[in-house]
Design an enzyme around this catalytic site. Structure first.
Site, PDB file in Angstrom:
ATOM      1  CG  ASN A 142      -3.449   6.039   1.793  1.00  0.00           C
ATOM      2  OD1 ASN A 142      -3.210   6.574   1.127  1.00  0.00           O
ATOM      3  ND2 ASN A 142      -3.332   4.771   2.057  1.00  0.00           N
ATOM      4  CD1 TRP A 143      -8.044  10.485  -0.158  1.00  0.00           C
ATOM      5  CD2 TRP A 143      -7.259  12.362  -1.717  1.00  0.00           C
ATOM      6  NE1 TRP A 143      -8.715  11.636  -0.111  1.00  0.00           N
ATOM      7  CE2 TRP A 143      -8.609  12.678  -0.930  1.00  0.00           C
ATOM      8  CE3 TRP A 143      -6.720  13.312  -2.610  1.00  0.00           C
ATOM      9  CZ2 TRP A 143      -8.932  13.932  -0.754  1.00  0.00           C
ATOM     10  CZ3 TRP A 143      -7.362  14.473  -2.709  1.00  0.00           C
ATOM     11  CH2 TRP A 143      -8.521  14.893  -1.911  1.00  0.00           C
ATOM     12  CE  LYS A 144      -5.417   2.555  -0.142  1.00  0.00           C
ATOM     13  NZ  LYS A 144      -5.750   1.094  -0.173  1.00  0.00           N
ATOM     14  CG  HIS A 174      -0.680   1.461   3.600  1.00  0.00           C
ATOM     15  ND1 HIS A 174      -0.954   0.786   2.807  1.00  0.00           N
ATOM     16  CD2 HIS A 174      -1.877   2.221   4.065  1.00  0.00           C
ATOM     17  CE1 HIS A 174      -2.211   0.532   2.762  1.00  0.00           C
ATOM     18  NE2 HIS A 174      -3.128   1.455   3.281  1.00  0.00           N
ATOM     19  CD  GLU A 188      -2.482  -0.135  -0.278  1.00  0.00           C
ATOM     20  OE1 GLU A 188      -2.179   0.804  -0.798  1.00  0.00           O
ATOM     21  OE2 GLU A 188      -3.797  -0.704  -0.415  1.00  0.00           O
ATOM     22  CD  GLU A 219      -4.722   0.835   7.435  1.00  0.00           C
ATOM     23  OE1 GLU A 219      -5.646   1.737   7.072  1.00  0.00           O
ATOM     24  OE2 GLU A 219      -3.898   0.709   6.590  1.00  0.00           O
ATOM     25  N   GLY A 275      -9.279  -2.497   1.353  1.00  0.00           N
ATOM     26  CA  GLY A 275      -9.809  -2.574  -0.211  1.00  0.00           C
ATOM     27  C   GLY A 275     -10.370  -3.845  -0.428  1.00  0.00           C
ATOM     28  CB  SER A 277     -13.608  -2.591   3.886  1.00  0.00           C
ATOM     29  OG  SER A 277     -12.781  -3.064   3.084  1.00  0.00           O
ATOM     30  N   GLY A 318      -9.339   4.122   3.076  1.00  0.00           N
ATOM     31  CA  GLY A 318      -8.782   4.141   1.678  1.00  0.00           C
ATOM     32  C   GLY A 318      -9.982   4.673   0.838  1.00  0.00           C
ATOM     33  N   GLY A 319     -10.484   3.538   0.174  1.00  0.00           N
ATOM     34  CA  GLY A 319     -11.568   4.033  -0.907  1.00  0.00           C
ATOM     35  C   GLY A 319     -12.469   5.152  -0.727  1.00  0.00           C
TER      36      GLY A 319
END
Ligand code: PEP
Length: 253
Positions: free
Chosen positions: A10-12, A94, A96, A166, A172, A212, A233-234
């Protein structure tokens, strides 16, 4: 039941289009184990050009969200009809979107239901906040989210659904759930799917862990019986490390 592991990046809201295409090329050229499905979820604006780069590579393409209507006066939203036929996955729920943008369980359900009518595959994210975790409410929260998302979804469409557990406190933050905790919750989610549908659906549905995930912790997480890969993610923005996470899923396959 043999489930094909999935590692989804997920590149957000990161990368420009040229940067994204470079990263996609690195993934296409990189080594990937047999038997692991890989998906990347760039921002909406990048999806169409990314499709060209990923074509024929076996790497799936996903959108980070989708709307619950096909068309109409919904400024800025993206219709599942416009993604259908060329975009493989949509991510819904998600944290966020739930917590920064106030998306409700009902909206997550509506997005999922509409996406599935367009033959899209869906990754449905669930997870508890730090406060909920500390109050011992993890299972209550994720059960509520799973029930809301999947109640009313046709059994046959479950073959196109993936669940991602998640914990919000792990996203993150560099704070990963222990493999034991992640396994316990993913197992509980599988049992819940069994109650909502049946044992075959529970056994066949892929459940990912996200929060993470790194090249350093992926192997232990993915070795758990009920964890079928990761939503990343990151680290998914670093193609070389992301490919190491993919390799870890290959080891657990
Ligand atoms: C995510 O956003 O889905 C996620 C898991 O992020 P990170 O890997 O950076 O924790």
């Amino acid at each position: 039941m043999q489930r094909i592991p999935l590692v989804a990046g997920n590149w957000k809201m990161n990368t420009t289009v040229p940067e994204a295409l470079d990263k996609a090329r690195e993934l296409v050229d990189g080594e990937r184990p047999e038997g692991v499905e890989v998906a990347v979820l760039p921002p909406f604006t990048h999806l169409w050009p990314m499709r060209e780069v990923l074509h024929g590579s076996g790497i799936a393409l996903g959108a980070q969200d989708v709307f619950w209507e096909d068309s109409g006066a919904f400024t800025g939203e993206v219709s599942p009809a416009s993604l259908s036929g060329w975009c493989d996955y949509v991510l819904v729920g998600h944290s966020e979107r739930r917590h920064l943008l106030g998306e409700t369980d009902e909206q997550v359900h509506d997005k999922l239901a509409r996406a599935l009518t367009h033959d899209l595959r869906a990754i449905v994210a669930v997870g508890e906040t730090l406060d909920e975790s500390e109050a011992g409410e993890t299972l209550e929260v994720v059960h509520r989210q799973i029930d809301a998302a999947f109640t009313g979804i046709e059994r046959a469409a479950m073959a196109r659904c993936v669940v991602a557990y998640e914990p919000v406190w792990a996203i993150g933050t560099g704070r990963t759930a222990t493999p034991e905790l992640a396994q316990e919750v993913c197992h509980a989610l599988r049992v819940r799917l069994g109650r909502l549908f049946d044992a075959d659906v529970a056994a066949a549905t892929r459940i990912l862990y996200g929060g993470s995930v790194t090249a350093g912790n992926a192997a232990e997480l993915f070795a758990q019986a009920d964890i079928d890969g990761g939503l990343v993610g990151g680290v998914s923005l670093k193609p070389a490390e992301f490919l190491q996470v993919v390799a870890a899923a290959g080891g657990a396959a």
